[in-house]
Scaffold this motif. Structure first.
Motif, PDB file in Angstrom:
ATOM      1  N   UNK A  48     -10.058  -2.127  -6.327  1.00 20.06           N
ATOM      2  CA  UNK A  48     -10.679  -1.232  -5.185  1.00 20.06           C
ATOM      3  C   UNK A  48      -9.499  -0.523  -4.732  1.00 20.06           C
ATOM      4  N   UNK A  49      -8.255  -0.634  -4.929  1.00 22.02           N
ATOM      5  CA  UNK A  49      -7.352   0.131  -4.287  1.00 22.02           C
ATOM      6  C   UNK A  49      -7.110   1.349  -5.223  1.00 22.02           C
ATOM      7  N   UNK A  50      -7.385   1.434  -6.629  1.00 19.62           N
ATOM      8  CA  UNK A  50      -7.419   2.509  -7.362  1.00 19.62           C
ATOM      9  C   UNK A  50      -8.653   3.391  -7.312  1.00 19.62           C
ATOM     10  N   UNK A  51      -9.798   2.521  -6.833  1.00 19.69           N
ATOM     11  CA  UNK A  51     -10.878   3.412  -6.576  1.00 19.69           C
ATOM     12  C   UNK A  51     -10.728   4.190  -4.987  1.00 19.69           C
ATOM     13  N   UNK A  52     -10.050   3.484  -4.028  1.00 20.90           N
ATOM     14  CA  UNK A  52     -10.040   4.138  -2.899  1.00 20.90           C
ATOM     15  C   UNK A  52      -8.997   5.397  -2.968  1.00 20.90           C
ATOM     16  N   UNK A  53      -7.731   5.267  -3.883  1.00 21.77           N
ATOM     17  CA  UNK A  53      -6.829   6.248  -4.240  1.00 21.77           C
ATOM     18  C   UNK A  53      -7.469   7.518  -4.737  1.00 21.77           C
ATOM     19  N   UNK A  54      -8.312   7.212  -5.706  1.00 24.24           N
ATOM     20  CA  UNK A  54      -8.847   8.327  -6.476  1.00 24.24           C
ATOM     21  C   UNK A  54      -9.916   9.145  -5.254  1.00 24.24           C
ATOM     22  N   UNK A  55     -10.653   8.343  -4.517  1.00 20.68           N
ATOM     23  CA  UNK A  55     -11.633   9.091  -3.620  1.00 20.68           C
ATOM     24  C   UNK A  55     -10.715  10.015  -2.315  1.00 20.68           C
ATOM     25  N   UNK A  56      -9.532   9.061  -1.914  1.00 19.36           N
ATOM     26  CA  UNK A  56      -8.787   9.805  -0.867  1.00 19.36           C
ATOM     27  C   UNK A  56      -8.169  11.179  -1.676  1.00 19.36           C
ATOM     28  N   UNK A  57      -7.673  11.022  -2.868  1.00 15.57           N
ATOM     29  CA  UNK A  57      -7.202  12.356  -3.572  1.00 15.57           C
ATOM     30  C   UNK A  57      -8.114  13.524  -3.402  1.00 15.57           C
ATOM     31  N   UNK A  58      -9.556  12.890  -3.789  1.00 16.55           N
ATOM     32  CA  UNK A  58     -10.531  14.005  -3.958  1.00 16.55           C
ATOM     33  C   UNK A  58     -10.770  14.463  -2.427  1.00 16.55           C
ATOM     34  N   UNK A  59     -10.979  13.607  -1.248  1.00 19.31           N
ATOM     35  CA  UNK A  59     -10.804  14.148  -0.096  1.00 19.31           C
ATOM     36  C   UNK A  59      -9.679  15.093   0.240  1.00 19.31           C
ATOM     37  N   UNK A  60      -8.584  14.869  -0.170  1.00 22.96           N
ATOM     38  CA  UNK A  60      -7.315  15.760   0.184  1.00 22.96           C
ATOM     39  C   UNK A  60      -7.334  16.938  -0.629  1.00 22.96           C
ATOM     40  N   UNK A  61      -7.879  16.849  -1.807  1.00 20.48           N
ATOM     41  CA  UNK A  61      -8.051  18.192  -2.615  1.00 20.48           C
ATOM     42  C   UNK A  61      -9.193  19.076  -2.049  1.00 20.48           C
ATOM     43  N   UNK A 100     -15.871   1.791   1.870  1.00 20.38           N
ATOM     44  CA  UNK A 100     -16.174   0.404   1.100  1.00 20.38           C
ATOM     45  C   UNK A 100     -14.805   0.051   0.327  1.00 20.38           C
ATOM     46  N   UNK A 101     -14.525   0.999  -0.238  1.00 16.42           N
ATOM     47  CA  UNK A 101     -13.244   0.626  -1.185  1.00 16.42           C
ATOM     48  C   UNK A 101     -11.912   0.367  -0.373  1.00 16.42           C
ATOM     49  N   UNK A 102     -11.724   0.930   0.572  1.00 13.87           N
ATOM     50  CA  UNK A 102     -10.521   0.741   1.501  1.00 13.87           C
ATOM     51  C   UNK A 102     -10.754  -0.856   2.025  1.00 13.87           C
ATOM     52  N   UNK A 103     -11.981  -1.144   2.614  1.00 12.17           N
ATOM     53  CA  UNK A 103     -12.111  -2.395   2.889  1.00 12.17           C
ATOM     54  C   UNK A 103     -12.185  -3.398   2.257  1.00 12.17           C
ATOM     55  N   UNK A 104     -12.762  -3.315   0.909  1.00 10.91           N
ATOM     56  CA  UNK A 104     -12.780  -4.420  -0.047  1.00 10.91           C
ATOM     57  C   UNK A 104     -11.155  -4.533  -0.614  1.00 10.91           C
ATOM     58  N   UNK A 105     -10.399  -3.374  -0.699  1.00 15.65           N
ATOM     59  CA  UNK A 105      -8.996  -3.710  -1.137  1.00 15.65           C
ATOM     60  C   UNK A 105      -8.263  -4.427   0.033  1.00 15.65           C
ATOM     61  N   UNK A 106      -8.416  -4.185   1.350  1.00 13.46           N
ATOM     62  CA  UNK A 106      -7.926  -4.856   2.306  1.00 13.46           C
ATOM     63  C   UNK A 106      -8.284  -6.450   2.271  1.00 13.46           C
ATOM     64  N   UNK A 107      -9.511  -6.502   2.127  1.00 16.91           N
ATOM     65  CA  UNK A 107      -9.913  -8.014   2.240  1.00 16.91           C
ATOM     66  C   UNK A 107      -9.455  -8.731   1.183  1.00 16.91           C
ATOM     67  N   UNK A 108      -9.762  -8.220  -0.122  1.00 18.86           N
ATOM     68  CA  UNK A 108      -9.366  -8.824  -1.337  1.00 18.86           C
ATOM     69  C   UNK A 108      -7.812  -9.015  -1.433  1.00 18.86           C
ATOM     70  N   UNK A 109      -6.997  -8.287  -0.977  1.00 17.77           N
ATOM     71  CA  UNK A 109      -5.555  -8.487  -0.829  1.00 17.77           C
ATOM     72  C   UNK A 109      -5.292  -9.799  -0.191  1.00 17.77           C
TER      73      UNK A 109
END
Length: 240
Positions: free
Chosen positions: A201-214, A176-185
């Protein structure tokens, strides 16, 4: 001619996917409610969600996407196509039947440097280049290698499809964060000043991605150099 006999997803991974509450239809509806623009179609949202899934899978090696395939090299064939769904890897390679482990060099240049000779023999070292698996030495007969790798997730197409490979608690919020970032851009393009929604939404996606990578570990992007020695792979015999 190459043969790729892909294994089916593990039962526990398939069970997690069935248990995941977020279907494509529900994610599209959630994003549509956030964006709230009639000019953004459901197809636009579905495409953005699909790109988010592949972006997340590309950032790390998701355990549920680990699989195995066979690569067949004909007599005298030095390379063969890798499976079409390969995303990361290979991480292991074995010569069948019971022919032992085939070591993986970081790139084709290292493969050629570490095994410069042209003498035929059973493959002992391999490297990936141009979507193909290259081996040395080259067998006079057919050679079958079994490789472990991480595949692409299944694309989100049908309304009931669910994101594959992502942890259930991260899948919905991440996409959802990724899609919202792309669409709002796209919607905020040309607006002067800060693009509030796309940045949020970009900051939210980056934080969730960092959690996934961790959780799953960073994806290695640089080849690992192998130091040359008399027998760097422990074959127990003279190295060319």
């Amino acid at each position: 001619m190459a043969l790729a006999a892909l294994s089916l997803p593990q039962a526990d991974a398939e069970g997690l996917r069935r248990a995941l509450p977020d279907t494509l239809a529900s994610l599209v509806a959630e994003v549509a409610g956030i964006v709230g623009d009639p000019g953004v179609s459901d197809q636009d949202i579905a495409r953005a969600l699909g790109r988010g899934l592949f972006a997340a899978a590309g950032a790390t090696r998701l355990p549920d996407l680990a699989t195995r395939a066979r690569v067949v090299l004909g007599p005298g064939q030095a390379d063969a196509p890798l499976p079409a769904d390969l995303l990361h890897g290979p991480v292991n390679a074995f010569l069948l039947p019971a022919g032992g482990r085939v070591r993986l060099a970081p790139d084709l240049a290292a493969l050629r440097r570490l095994w410069p000779g042209q003498s035929p023999g059973r493959p002992r070292i391999a490297a990936v280049a141009g979507g193909r698996l290259h081996v040395r030495p080259v067998h006079r007969e057919e050679a079958v290698l079994e490789i472990d790798y991480y595949r692409l997730p299944q694309p989100l197409i049908g309304a009931a499809d669910k994101p594959e490979g992502l942890p259930p608690y991260l899948a919905g919020p991440m996409l959802v964060a990724y899609a919202c970032r792309e669409l709002f851009e796209r919607l905020e393009e040309g607006i002067e000043g800060q693009k509030t929604q796309s940045q949020a939404f970009g900051r939210r996606y980056d934080a969730l991605l960092a959690e996934l990578v961790g959780l799953c570990g960073p994806q290695q992007t640089e080849p690992v150099e192998i130091a040359r020695s008399r027998d760097p792979y422990g074959f127990g015999e003279d190295w060319p």
